[in-house]
Design an enzyme around this catalytic site. Sequence first.
Site, PDB file in Angstrom:
ATOM      1  N   THR A 190      -2.825   0.677 -47.185  1.00  0.00           N
ATOM      2  CA  THR A 190      -2.327  -0.592 -46.227  1.00  0.00           C
ATOM      3  C   THR A 190      -2.866  -1.866 -47.119  1.00  0.00           C
ATOM      4  O   THR A 190      -3.760  -1.346 -47.790  1.00  0.00           O
ATOM      5  CB  THR A 190      -3.295   0.024 -44.936  1.00  0.00           C
ATOM      6  OG1 THR A 190      -2.289   0.389 -44.807  1.00  0.00           O
ATOM      7  CG2 THR A 190      -2.967  -2.051 -44.552  1.00  0.00           C
ATOM      8  N   THR A 196      -8.779  -1.366 -42.066  1.00  0.00           N
ATOM      9  CA  THR A 196      -7.426  -0.554 -42.739  1.00  0.00           C
ATOM     10  C   THR A 196      -8.295   0.200 -42.160  1.00  0.00           C
ATOM     11  O   THR A 196      -9.713   0.125 -41.676  1.00  0.00           O
ATOM     12  CB  THR A 196      -7.150  -0.728 -43.722  1.00  0.00           C
ATOM     13  OG1 THR A 196      -6.818   0.374 -44.047  1.00  0.00           O
ATOM     14  CG2 THR A 196      -8.602  -0.779 -44.705  1.00  0.00           C
ATOM     15  N   GLY A 197      -6.978   1.756 -41.685  1.00  0.00           N
ATOM     16  CA  GLY A 197      -8.203   2.558 -41.786  1.00  0.00           C
ATOM     17  C   GLY A 197      -6.998   3.665 -40.451  1.00  0.00           C
ATOM     18  O   GLY A 197      -5.457   2.623 -39.805  1.00  0.00           O
ATOM     19  N   GLY A 210      -4.985   3.627 -37.467  1.00  0.00           N
ATOM     20  CA  GLY A 210      -5.084   2.889 -36.854  1.00  0.00           C
ATOM     21  C   GLY A 210      -5.315   3.097 -34.968  1.00  0.00           C
ATOM     22  O   GLY A 210      -6.141   1.975 -34.289  1.00  0.00           O
ATOM     23  N   ARG A 247       5.837   4.015 -33.740  1.00  0.00           N
ATOM     24  CA  ARG A 247       4.828   3.959 -33.250  1.00  0.00           C
ATOM     25  C   ARG A 247       4.364   2.634 -33.831  1.00  0.00           C
ATOM     26  O   ARG A 247       4.426   2.265 -35.305  1.00  0.00           O
ATOM     27  CB  ARG A 247       3.912   5.073 -33.867  1.00  0.00           C
ATOM     28  CG  ARG A 247       1.959   5.659 -34.485  1.00  0.00           C
ATOM     29  CD  ARG A 247       1.473   4.701 -35.762  1.00  0.00           C
ATOM     30  NE  ARG A 247      -0.038   4.785 -35.797  1.00  0.00           N
ATOM     31  CZ  ARG A 247      -0.786   4.231 -36.419  1.00  0.00           C
ATOM     32  NH1 ARG A 247       0.152   3.172 -37.452  1.00  0.00           N
ATOM     33  NH2 ARG A 247      -1.386   4.540 -36.819  1.00  0.00           N
ATOM     34  N   VAL A 248       2.798   1.978 -33.082  1.00  0.00           N
ATOM     35  CA  VAL A 248       2.560   0.878 -33.678  1.00  0.00           C
ATOM     36  C   VAL A 248       1.556   1.243 -33.850  1.00  0.00           C
ATOM     37  O   VAL A 248       0.529   1.146 -33.130  1.00  0.00           O
ATOM     38  CB  VAL A 248       3.115  -0.451 -33.065  1.00  0.00           C
ATOM     39  CG1 VAL A 248       2.246  -1.595 -33.692  1.00  0.00           C
ATOM     40  CG2 VAL A 248       4.267  -0.448 -32.899  1.00  0.00           C
ATOM     41  N   GLY A 249       0.596   0.977 -34.926  1.00  0.00           N
ATOM     42  CA  GLY A 249      -1.089   0.885 -35.837  1.00  0.00           C
ATOM     43  C   GLY A 249      -1.672  -0.305 -34.816  1.00  0.00           C
ATOM     44  O   GLY A 249      -1.110  -1.706 -34.672  1.00  0.00           O
TER      45      GLY A 249
HETATM   46  N1  ASP Z   1      -4.293   1.016 -39.955  1.00  0.00           N
HETATM   47  C1  ASP Z   1      -2.705   1.501 -40.871  1.00  0.00           C
HETATM   48  C2  ASP Z   1      -2.366   1.368 -39.691  1.00  0.00           C
HETATM   49  O1  ASP Z   1      -2.773   2.951 -38.349  1.00  0.00           O
HETATM   50  C3  ASP Z   1      -2.742   2.528 -41.281  1.00  0.00           C
HETATM   51  C4  ASP Z   1      -4.194   2.284 -42.287  1.00  0.00           C
HETATM   52  O2  ASP Z   1      -4.969   1.380 -43.225  1.00  0.00           O
HETATM   53  O3  ASP Z   1      -4.542   2.734 -43.904  1.00  0.00           O
HETATM   54  O4  ASP Z   1      -1.017   1.583 -39.279  1.00  0.00           O
END
Ligand code: ASP
Length: 283
Positions: free
Chosen positions: A154, A204-205, A207, A182-184
């Site tokens: 991301t 990031t991480g 979601g 799906r929405v993060g």
């Molecule tokens: N945060 C993003 C999501 O869950 C993924 C990511 O940051 O790697 O959609």
Amino acid sequence: MSGAAALIVHGGAGSVAEDTVRARLSGCRQAVEAGWAVLMHGGSAVAAVESAVVILEDNPLFNAGIGSPLNSDGQVELDASIMDGAQGYAGAVAAVKRIKNPIRLALRIMQDKRHILLVAEGAERFAISHGISPCDPRDLIHPSARRRKPRYGTVGCVAVDQSGRIAAATSTGGTAGKHPGRVGDSALIGCGTYATHEIGVSCTGMGEAIIHVVLAKTVVDLMQPGVPIQVTAKHAIGLLAEKTGDEGGVIVANNCGDVGYARNATHMPVCWVRDGGDMVTDI
Ligand code: ASP
């Protein structure tokens, strides 16, 4: 406050394969160069974060725009958001399948001011009526997409312009094999992205975990006078780990031109530059 420009980007929290470290850092550098050029020509923080994120969306190495992982239907669905801390305006899109640069669409939604978050087909219709041509959904599928790890890459950016205005932006293809629709966090203001007069944040991480702790807004709420933003970023990631047991990362910048970042994931490529300083990368 004026004169303290700064810009920082991230290329996703996770664990980076050794052989892609260089390319990822170089992608982050290119994004910083693009955003910094905007700032150095007197452009706004909003224009700078847009430019930086577009570069990363167009780079198939990152999980944003082209190169994003596929959902369980074998399609790319993109989320993105942007916030202008000076004005308090925000724009976001989720689950779009025909938009090459969702951050551009998020910006148009913000500029239009009537909505904050548009999703799926409705967002794509808004794009068409605002001069953004849709692409063929297959154009977003890069050959590497089928080999993608569950989640990684991301992208996000926080910029402070020469007038001290702050903007933050985040863009993602989400998690590989995700349920369609799906929405993060990356599409959600306050979760993946937030900006005020004083600080901007991109996360990031995982979601679902980030949404649980409303991570971007939590960073803002944890800020205290005299406490370096790097310390605040670490504090927020500590809370994410403690409350969810999950991993992530944040980048932050404030209106003094300070930047900071923290992660509890193995890696998070970052690159930043501040007024009078050299470009710096870390992973
Ligand atoms: N945060 C993003 C999501 O869950 C993924 C990511 O940051 O790697 O959609």
